[in-house]
Design an enzyme around this catalytic site. Structure first.
Site, short mmCIF file in Angstrom:
data_model
loop_
_atom_site.label_atom_id
_atom_site.label_comp_id
_atom_site.label_asym_id
_atom_site.label_seq_id
_atom_site.Cartn_x
_atom_site.Cartn_y
_atom_site.Cartn_z
N GLY A 192 12.59 -7.04 1.83
CA GLY A 192 12.97 -5.94 0.96
C GLY A 192 13.85 -6.27 -0.22
N GLU A 193 13.99 -7.57 -0.55
CA GLU A 193 14.89 -7.93 -1.65
C GLU A 193 14.18 -8.58 -2.84
OE1 GLU A 193 19.25 -8.62 -0.29
OE2 GLU A 193 18.05 -10.14 0.73
N GLU B 150 4.11 -6.36 -9.59
CA GLU B 150 5.54 -6.30 -9.27
C GLU B 150 6.33 -7.31 -10.09
OE1 GLU B 150 4.96 -4.91 -4.59
OE2 GLU B 150 5.36 -7.01 -5.07
N GLU C 162 0.83 -1.20 0.00
CA GLU C 162 0.00 0.00 0.00
C GLU C 162 0.87 1.26 0.00
OE1 GLU C 162 -2.13 -3.40 1.82
OE2 GLU C 162 -0.23 -2.44 2.27
N PRO D 24 9.63 -17.00 1.17
CA PRO D 24 8.37 -17.04 1.92
C PRO D 24 7.83 -15.64 2.20
CG PRO D 24 10.22 -17.68 3.32
CD PRO D 24 10.76 -17.55 1.95
N ARG D 25 6.51 -15.52 2.26
CA ARG D 25 5.88 -14.22 2.49
C ARG D 25 6.36 -13.60 3.80
NH1 ARG D 25 3.65 -9.99 -0.13
NH2 ARG D 25 2.05 -8.95 1.10
N ASN E 63 0.51 -9.43 -5.22
CA ASN E 63 0.60 -8.44 -6.29
C ASN E 63 1.33 -8.95 -7.54
OD1 ASN E 63 0.97 -6.18 -7.84
ND2 ASN E 63 1.81 -4.91 -6.22
N PRO E 64 0.59 -9.19 -8.65
CA PRO E 64 1.25 -9.67 -9.87
C PRO E 64 1.95 -8.56 -10.64
CG PRO E 64 -1.10 -9.44 -10.26
CD PRO E 64 -0.87 -9.11 -8.82
#
Length: 439
Positions: free
Chosen positions: A318-319, A346, A71, A276-277, A343-344
């Site tokens: 962040g990578e 990205e 977001e 992993p998320r 999010n596709p």
């Protein structure tokens, strides 16, 4: 331009507001502990109680709020676009997570500030609004904080909800409290929903000016890429084929690993990059890799990537942008189970083709068209996932066509961003009584 609500606050709203007085100290204790563990100073932690750590600049100030990284990225896209029309304005971005704060620090343009968002209680919100005095507020996606909304609206600042989406569970919950739902919805001057279905549902809850406007994330800036990291990884993998399983949840890593075991029989030097998320699950996921009989290197413990490594566990924050630069094939998690998908855009912005399970309910305006145009392919289990990866790895022309389709789809969606900016400029009060350029 102020927006007056037609409905009086409901008894349930007053009960909620009173309860937050008791709950805010407890919530803050838990949140502060987490932020502290992520290296956030005690001074900045107090921003969650509405205590500002920066002065308010003079002139027009527009407040944007995005809960976490996705977001906040969408909010930053809005800031960059709005800044072209309102060059003298200050933009204040608030968010709730350490990761989004760190990203804001690195990526916010000149003239934009970041603070942690106040908790949804009368004290924190009042302190926040008294200090920052926003001229307009823009919330991204599904942040419906009743106290924050009511206090902001009462201050005279018009409020927009952009990229709006609510889960069916949330919609059903609000429908059980129709008067309170209508009161909350009427705090918004403008709602721009991700699709026509969400628009209709929000209207049924009592929203006034609500319009479908597509998914703002299509226009967000691509994820940052650390070229040094990419260079080291390319050197370490030295031409090995790679596929990525990204933003996976419990129950999905097992499927990705089973697919990889199958693929290794056909392509022995294939590397799976598993992200992993929630990176804090790193040890748990590493154990799954070991139990699958696969050789693993972990990013978080700085394991070196050997020619014998079969799974590279990217358990850091962040990578993702750097990882997406390594492979044209990305399986996007949160989709094999009814989680809602991730999010596709990205992935497509990075130039990769997308594999998804059927559980992408959070992106119903995106995935069906993306699948139809060939930028994504649907999988259901380890066998179909292995088949899809194999097809793309062994048929370069088919893979290139999928990559091109994914990129083209994102490009098509950027028109939605122009429409969003125009609507917001019409809502934001002009500085010093002048005219906003609505394009």
């Amino acid at each position: 331009m102020t927006h007056s609500s037609k409905r009086a606050a409901t008894p349930l709203f007053y009960v909620y507001r009173a309860a937050t007085r008791l709950l805010v100290p407890l919530a803050f204790r838990s949140i502060a502990k987490k932020l502290s563990s992520q290296g956030v100073s005690s001074e900045r932690q107090r921003e969650r109680l509405g205590h500002a750590t920066l002065p308010r600049p003079a002139g027009q100030l527009i407040w944007l709020h995005g809960a976490s990284v996705g977001e906040s990225l969408a909010a930053m896209t809005l800031i960059e676009q709005l800044k072209q029309h309102l060059p003298a304005a200050t933009f204040l971005l608030t968010s709730g997570t350490a990761t989004s704060a760190d990203m804001a620090q690195k990526r916010l343009p000149y003239g934009a500030l970041h603070q942690f968002a106040p908790l949804d209680g009368w004290g924190p919100v009042t302190r926040f609004l008294h200090h920052w005095r926003p001229d307009a507020a823009i919330f991204v996606e599904s942040e419906l904080w009743p106290v924050t909304l009511a206090a902001t609206q009462k201050s005279g600042a018009p409020i927009a909800l952009v990229n709006a989406r609510l889960s069916q569970k949330s919609i059903d919950g609000w429908k059980k409290r129709p008067d309170t739902a209508a009161f909350v919805m009427e705090q918004f001057t403008l709602i721009l929903a991700q699709n026509a279905d969400i628009s209709a549902q929000l209207h049924s809850l009592g929203a006034r000016d609500v319009r479908p406007a597509g998914n703002l994330k299509a226009g967000a800036a691509p994820l940052p890429v650390d070229q040094a990291t990419v260079g080291k990884m390319k050197q370490a993998t030295s031409g090995r084929p790679i596929w990525i399983a990204s933003s996976t949840h419990p129950g999905e890593e097992e499927v990705a690993l089973a697919a990889h075991q199958h693929l290794l029989k056909e392509i022995p030097d294939l590397l799976l990059l598993l992200a992993p998320r929630h990176p804090e699950r790193g040890a748990e996921v590493a154990a799954l890799v070991q139990n699958a009989g696969l050789r693993c290197a972990r990013r978080s413990t700085d394991d070196s990537l050997q020619t014998s490594t079969q799974v590279y566990l990217a358990d850091t924050l962040g990578e993702l942008g750097s990882w997406y630069a390594l492979s044209p094939i990305v399986f996007l998690g949160g989709s094999l189970l009814p989680i809602g998908g991730h999010n596709p855009f990205e992935v497509a912005q990075a130039g990769a083709a997308i594999l998804t399970g059927p559980g992408y309910s959070n992106f119903m305006e995106t995935f069906p068209a993306l699948l139809e145009q060939g930028g994504a392919r649907s999988v259901h289990n380890a066998d179909t996932l292995a088949t899809a990866v194999s097809d793309w790895l062994t048929q370069p022309d088919t893979l290139r066509a999928a990559q091109t389709a994914a990129t083209a789809y994102v490009t098509q969606q950027t028109d939605q961003l122009d429409m969003t900016i125009k609507a917001l400029l019409q809502m934001i009060p002009p500085p010093n009584g002048g005219q906003n350029d609505a394009g």
